[in-house]
Enzyme design. Structure first.
Site, PDB file in Angstrom:
ATOM      1  N   GLY A 139       0.826  -1.201   0.000  1.00 31.08           N
ATOM      2  CA  GLY A 139       0.000   0.000   0.000  1.00 31.08           C
ATOM      3  C   GLY A 139       0.858   1.246   0.000  1.00 31.08           C
ATOM      4  O   GLY A 139       2.074   1.185   0.195  1.00 31.08           O
TER       5      GLY A 139
ATOM      6  N   LYS B 227       7.077  -0.226   7.113  1.00 34.87           N
ATOM      7  CA  LYS B 227       6.428   1.026   6.723  1.00 34.87           C
ATOM      8  C   LYS B 227       7.536   2.033   6.444  1.00 34.87           C
ATOM      9  O   LYS B 227       8.254   2.442   7.343  1.00 34.87           O
ATOM     10  CB  LYS B 227       5.501   1.526   7.837  1.00 34.87           C
ATOM     11  CG  LYS B 227       4.736   2.805   7.451  1.00 34.87           C
ATOM     12  CD  LYS B 227       4.046   3.422   8.657  1.00 34.87           C
ATOM     13  CE  LYS B 227       2.902   2.575   9.146  1.00 34.87           C
ATOM     14  NZ  LYS B 227       2.141   3.265  10.235  1.00 34.87           N
TER      15      LYS B 227
ATOM     16  N   ASP C 117      -7.762   6.193  16.365  1.00 39.99           N
ATOM     17  CA  ASP C 117      -8.065   6.030  14.934  1.00 39.99           C
ATOM     18  C   ASP C 117      -8.504   4.601  14.643  1.00 39.99           C
ATOM     19  O   ASP C 117      -8.035   3.966  13.699  1.00 39.99           O
ATOM     20  CB  ASP C 117      -6.841   6.397  14.095  1.00 39.99           C
ATOM     21  CG  ASP C 117      -7.190   6.609  12.618  1.00 39.99           C
ATOM     22  OD1 ASP C 117      -8.376   6.874  12.327  1.00 39.99           O
ATOM     23  OD2 ASP C 117      -6.291   6.504  11.771  1.00 39.99           O
TER      24      ASP C 117
ATOM     25  N   VAL D  94       4.101   0.991   2.204  1.00 44.82           N
ATOM     26  CA  VAL D  94       4.125  -0.193   3.060  1.00 44.82           C
ATOM     27  C   VAL D  94       4.470  -1.384   2.175  1.00 44.82           C
ATOM     28  O   VAL D  94       3.772  -1.648   1.186  1.00 44.82           O
ATOM     29  CB  VAL D  94       2.776  -0.412   3.766  1.00 44.82           C
ATOM     30  CG1 VAL D  94       2.831  -1.692   4.600  1.00 44.82           C
ATOM     31  CG2 VAL D  94       2.430   0.779   4.644  1.00 44.82           C
TER      32      VAL D  94
ATOM     33  N   SER E 101       0.524   8.978   2.299  1.00 37.57           N
ATOM     34  CA  SER E 101       0.988  10.322   1.951  1.00 37.57           C
ATOM     35  C   SER E 101       2.475  10.504   2.203  1.00 37.57           C
ATOM     36  O   SER E 101       3.117  11.349   1.576  1.00 37.57           O
ATOM     37  CB  SER E 101       0.193  11.362   2.746  1.00 37.57           C
ATOM     38  OG  SER E 101       0.332  11.121   4.144  1.00 37.57           O
ATOM     39  N   PHE E 102       3.049   9.711   3.118  1.00 42.17           N
ATOM     40  CA  PHE E 102       4.458   9.896   3.458  1.00 42.17           C
ATOM     41  C   PHE E 102       5.331   8.702   3.085  1.00 42.17           C
ATOM     42  O   PHE E 102       6.521   8.708   3.360  1.00 42.17           O
ATOM     43  CB  PHE E 102       4.607  10.181   4.953  1.00 42.17           C
ATOM     44  CG  PHE E 102       4.070  11.521   5.353  1.00 42.17           C
ATOM     45  CD1 PHE E 102       4.771  12.677   5.061  1.00 42.17           C
ATOM     46  CD2 PHE E 102       2.859  11.624   6.009  1.00 42.17           C
ATOM     47  CE1 PHE E 102       4.280  13.916   5.433  1.00 42.17           C
ATOM     48  CE2 PHE E 102       2.362  12.856   6.385  1.00 42.17           C
ATOM     49  CZ  PHE E 102       3.066  14.021   6.096  1.00 42.17           C
ATOM     50  N   GLY E 103       4.781   7.673   2.481  1.00 43.16           N
ATOM     51  CA  GLY E 103       5.623   6.536   2.138  1.00 43.16           C
ATOM     52  C   GLY E 103       4.837   5.329   1.682  1.00 43.16           C
ATOM     53  O   GLY E 103       3.640   5.398   1.390  1.00 43.16           O
TER      54      GLY E 103
END
Length: 418
Positions: A11, A33, A135, A18, A14-16
């Site tokens: 997957g 990650k 979350d 997986v 926004s920052f990297g």
């Protein structure tokens, strides 16, 4: 990083990315990650550090396991290495049921609820500070190969060290509690609200509150009204959902209170018994496997033993043949030696006989010669004696009688006188 092999991307955020990876030393499949922190603001960097710190503390069967972190400063990247959950996440399961237009089995929903509560009980009751996930949603609940729930993605989690409440507006709006969406103080009961929304979605295949804009969604969450779950599900499930989706946080139970609810308590005991019996069943299967392995080993040992016995017999036969051959050769050598010895003795005997015969002949000849000589000597001696005797008589006749001389004459031994 050289100790890991990248197997493929799972997957992208926004920052990297997986990715699924494999640890080279033992071949274990894990997940990392990959997070680029170069363009992050300080607040985002703090959340990242916070996630790593929280993951390091948590070890629970229903929480995604943290293994390691790697910081690559030249590329401004952080790699968080975690447990791989091969069953995907809960959002994929809900989407599959929605596409197939089939409802989930109620036992699956109960099992999911109990496992989520077990994970929350771990993070909400820590002595070093209550951890709020903040979350909880289907995409952050992962499934292992046995369909067990693993709570993950603690990127928005917070540790309440100094206060019993948090204020920050974070999370996914569909699952946010009323106090959280209004920016009010909230605590671990806010996570319980999110769990209620998630369980509701598992039963109905859609969130309890849906809207086309943020304001409408906020209004629906504040009112707390939702459609009932399908009639095929039990009243107990409907009751538990209503307890969790309660707009009043003071009336909303925390995890410990939920686990004390009679039906959930019964389900917990039932689950423990199921786990116990599953453990016994697994032990029984393991014992059967071990028995089969032992049986196979025993059979192999018997076959090897038969081969060894056969080999031993062959070796014994060979040894006997070799011994017989050796004895035969030894006896043959002895016989040859005896024959040689006998022949040697015969030769010696013949030689002795020959020598003896020769000696005898010589002796006979010698004796014959000696006899002749003796005879001649005897005759000569007798003649001498006779002559001497006559001479003595003549002397006696001529001389006057002397007794002493007569005695002396007769006491003197005569040579070879017979």
């Amino acid at each position: 990083m050289d100790q890991y092999e990248i197997l493929g991307a799972l997957g992208k955020g926004s920052f990297g990315v997986v990715s699924k990876i494999k640890r080279k030393e033992d071949g274990r499949v894990l997940v990392w990650k990959e997070i680029c922190y170069e363009n992050m603001q300080e607040k985002e960097k703090q959340l990242l550090v916070n996630e790593v710190n929280i993951l390091q503390k948590l070890k629970h069967q229903n929480i995604v396991r943290y293994y390691d972190r790697i910081i690559d400063k030249p590329s401004s990247r952080l790699y968080i290495i975690m447990e791989h959950c091969s069953g995907g996440d809960l959002s994929q399961l809900i989407k599959k049921c929605r596409n197939e237009r089939t409802y989930m089995d109620e036992e699956v929903i109960w099992r999911t609820l109990l496992q989520i509560l077990s994970a929350l009980q771990e993070i909400h009751n820590r002595k070093d500070g209550v951890i709020l996930h903040r979350d909880i949603k289907p995409g952050n609940l992962f499934l292992d190969e046995n369909k067990n729930i693993k709570l993950g993605d603690f990127g928005l989690a917070k540790i309440l060290n100094e206060s019993l409440y948090a204020h920050t507006f974070v999370g996914t709006p569909y699952y946010m509690s009323p106090e959280q969406i209004h920016g009010l103080k909230y605590n671990e009961r806010s996570d319980v609200w999110s769990v209620g929304c998630l369980i509701y979605e598992m039963a109905t295949l859609s969130p309890p509150f849906e809207a086309t804009n943020q304001a409408q969604l906020t209004s629906k969450i504040q009112v707390g009204r939702y459609n009932p779950i399908p009639s095929q599900y039990s009243e107990h499930l409907s009751k538990v959902i209503s307890l969790m989706i309660n707009v009043d946080p003071k009336s909303r139970p925390n995890v410990n209170e939920l686990l004390g609810y009679s039906f959930i308590s019964f389900k917990v005991k039932e689950r423990k018994l199921n786990i116990y019996y599953q453990g016994l069943k697994q032990m029984d299967e393991d014992l059967k496997i071990k028995e089969k392995k032992l049986s196979d080993i025993e059979r192999d040992l018997q076959v090897k033993e038969q081969h060894l016995l056969l080999r031993e017999q062959q070796i014994n036969q060979r040894e006997k043949l070799l011994l017989d051959k050796e004895n035969f050769e030894t006896q043959s050598r002895i016989n040859i030696m005896n024959q040689q010895l006998q022949q040697q003795q015969q030769n010696q005997l013949q030689h002795q006989i020959s020598n003896l015969s020769l000696n005898c002949n010589n002796s006979v000849n010698s004796c014959s010669s000696s006899s002749n000589n003796n005879t001649t000597n005897s005759i000569n001696t007798q003649q001498q004696i006779h002559i001497q005797h006559n001479t003595q008589q003549q002397q006696q006749q001529q001389q006057t009688f002397q007794p002493y001389q007569i005695k002396r004459t007769f006491t003197t031994p005569l040579p070879n006188f017979k």
